[in-house]
Design an enzyme around this catalytic site. Structure first.
Site, PDB file in Angstrom:
ATOM      1  N   ASP A 172       0.762  -1.199   0.067  1.00  0.00           N
ATOM      2  CA  ASP A 172      -0.117  -0.039  -0.014  1.00  0.00           C
ATOM      3  C   ASP A 172       1.085   1.300  -0.041  1.00  0.00           C
ATOM      4  O   ASP A 172       2.190   0.976  -0.178  1.00  0.00           O
ATOM      5  CB  ASP A 172      -1.083   0.059   1.180  1.00  0.00           C
ATOM      6  CG  ASP A 172      -0.424   0.040   2.565  1.00  0.00           C
ATOM      7  OD1 ASP A 172       1.143   0.440   2.521  1.00  0.00           O
ATOM      8  OD2 ASP A 172      -1.111   0.317   3.384  1.00  0.00           O
ATOM      9  N   CYS A 195       3.082  -3.085   4.152  1.00  0.00           N
ATOM     10  CA  CYS A 195       2.162  -1.974   4.484  1.00  0.00           C
ATOM     11  C   CYS A 195       3.357  -1.051   5.239  1.00  0.00           C
ATOM     12  O   CYS A 195       4.110  -1.216   5.664  1.00  0.00           O
ATOM     13  CB  CYS A 195       0.940  -2.404   4.988  1.00  0.00           C
ATOM     14  SG  CYS A 195       0.765  -3.364   6.538  1.00  0.00           S
ATOM     15  N   GLY A 196       2.526  -0.303   6.097  1.00  0.00           N
ATOM     16  CA  GLY A 196       3.141   0.706   6.850  1.00  0.00           C
ATOM     17  C   GLY A 196       3.763   0.087   7.918  1.00  0.00           C
ATOM     18  O   GLY A 196       5.100   0.072   8.350  1.00  0.00           O
ATOM     19  N   HIS A 238      11.483 -23.061  10.619  1.00  0.00           N
ATOM     20  CA  HIS A 238      10.181 -23.409  11.622  1.00  0.00           C
ATOM     21  C   HIS A 238       8.766 -23.394  11.150  1.00  0.00           C
ATOM     22  O   HIS A 238       8.119 -24.196  11.489  1.00  0.00           O
ATOM     23  CB  HIS A 238      10.633 -23.039  13.060  1.00  0.00           C
ATOM     24  CG  HIS A 238      11.589 -23.474  13.837  1.00  0.00           C
ATOM     25  ND1 HIS A 238      11.919 -23.287  15.002  1.00  0.00           N
ATOM     26  CD2 HIS A 238      12.718 -24.183  13.416  1.00  0.00           C
ATOM     27  CE1 HIS A 238      12.795 -23.862  15.623  1.00  0.00           C
ATOM     28  NE2 HIS A 238      13.659 -24.356  14.503  1.00  0.00           N
ATOM     29  N   HIS A 259       8.676 -29.715  12.864  1.00  0.00           N
ATOM     30  CA  HIS A 259       7.920 -28.494  12.371  1.00  0.00           C
ATOM     31  C   HIS A 259       7.066 -28.912  11.487  1.00  0.00           C
ATOM     32  O   HIS A 259       5.743 -28.223  11.150  1.00  0.00           O
ATOM     33  CB  HIS A 259       9.128 -27.453  12.031  1.00  0.00           C
ATOM     34  CG  HIS A 259      10.108 -27.244  12.870  1.00  0.00           C
ATOM     35  ND1 HIS A 259       9.778 -26.654  14.256  1.00  0.00           N
ATOM     36  CD2 HIS A 259      11.611 -27.536  13.135  1.00  0.00           C
ATOM     37  CE1 HIS A 259      10.802 -26.483  15.041  1.00  0.00           C
ATOM     38  NE2 HIS A 259      11.730 -27.194  14.092  1.00  0.00           N
TER      39      HIS A 259
HETATM   40  C1  RB5 Z   1      -1.730   3.045   6.280  1.00  0.00           C
HETATM   41  O1  RB5 Z   1      -2.032   4.327   7.030  1.00  0.00           O
HETATM   42  C2  RB5 Z   1      -1.367   1.911   7.538  1.00  0.00           C
HETATM   43  O2  RB5 Z   1      -2.576   1.965   8.434  1.00  0.00           O
HETATM   44  C3  RB5 Z   1      -1.029   0.683   6.773  1.00  0.00           C
HETATM   45  O3  RB5 Z   1       0.066   0.803   5.824  1.00  0.00           O
HETATM   46  C4  RB5 Z   1      -0.642  -0.341   7.501  1.00  0.00           C
HETATM   47  O4  RB5 Z   1       0.161  -0.147   8.417  1.00  0.00           O
HETATM   48  C5  RB5 Z   1      -1.689  -1.195   8.213  1.00  0.00           C
HETATM   49  O5  RB5 Z   1      -1.765  -1.958   9.156  1.00  0.00           O
END
Ligand code: RB5
Length: 158
Positions: free
Chosen positions: A8, A65-66, A98, A133
């Site tokens: 994202d 993502c972030g 694992h 495992h």
């Molecule tokens: C976006 O601002 C952020 O919420 C997303 O990238 C992520 O960290 C969600 O878990």
């Protein structure tokens, strides 16, 4: 291997270095976006790569993502997907040894590009240890089957 990569807006800056590492180690990177800084919803982006993984159209997936948290939640809802949110070389190596993690999740606002590339390299190069495992990993999918059956039972009885 064919590796699907999606991110994202919070993971966008890491996507380039991640793809570089995948390609430098002789693998193919399928870039499913996002491609610009505009805000997008992480579940929508995660699903683009996860659908390919579930269908067997790629061998593994990397989601960014972030924080990596939201995309981890998405990954571990999908059948047969073992998603690992990794922060360093140790977690990347153990996720393979694992947990046989077939999906790597990274936090684009947590990691710098150098650490992210080390993580990707270790995750690509480290084999699954198998043995004790393997049975544990099988039990993960069993939990899913059992909870799905239990929730179907509940619906029938209402
Ligand atoms: C976006 O601002 C952020 O919420 C997303 O990238 C992520 O960290 C969600 O878990």
């Amino acid at each position: 291997m064919k590796i699907a990569v999606s991110c994202d807006h919070g993971g966008l800056l890491l996507k380039g270095p991640v793809k570089e590492s995948i390609i430098a180690h002789g693998h193919e990177a399928l870039d499913l976006g996002t491609h610009g800084p505009e805000s997008v919803d992480y579940p929508d982006m995660a699903v683009k790569a996860l659908e390919l993984l579930v269908r067997g159209a790629c061998d593994r997936a990397v989601l960014i993502c972030g924080t990596g948290i939201g995309m981890s939640m998405c990954a571990n809802r999908m059948p047969g997907v073992r998603g690992a949110l990794c922060h360093d070389g140790y977690t990347a190596r153990m996720a393979r040894l694992h947990n046989d993690a077939n999906c790597l999740i990274l936090g684009g606002r947590v990691l710098g590009p150098g650490v992210a590339q080390d993580i990707v390299e270790l995750w690509l190069a480290t084999p699954f240890e198998g043995g004790r495992h393997l049975e544990r990993v099988r039990k993960i999918e069993k939990i899913r089957e059992q909870t799905t059956q239990a929730s179907k039972g509940e619906k029938r009885s209402t």
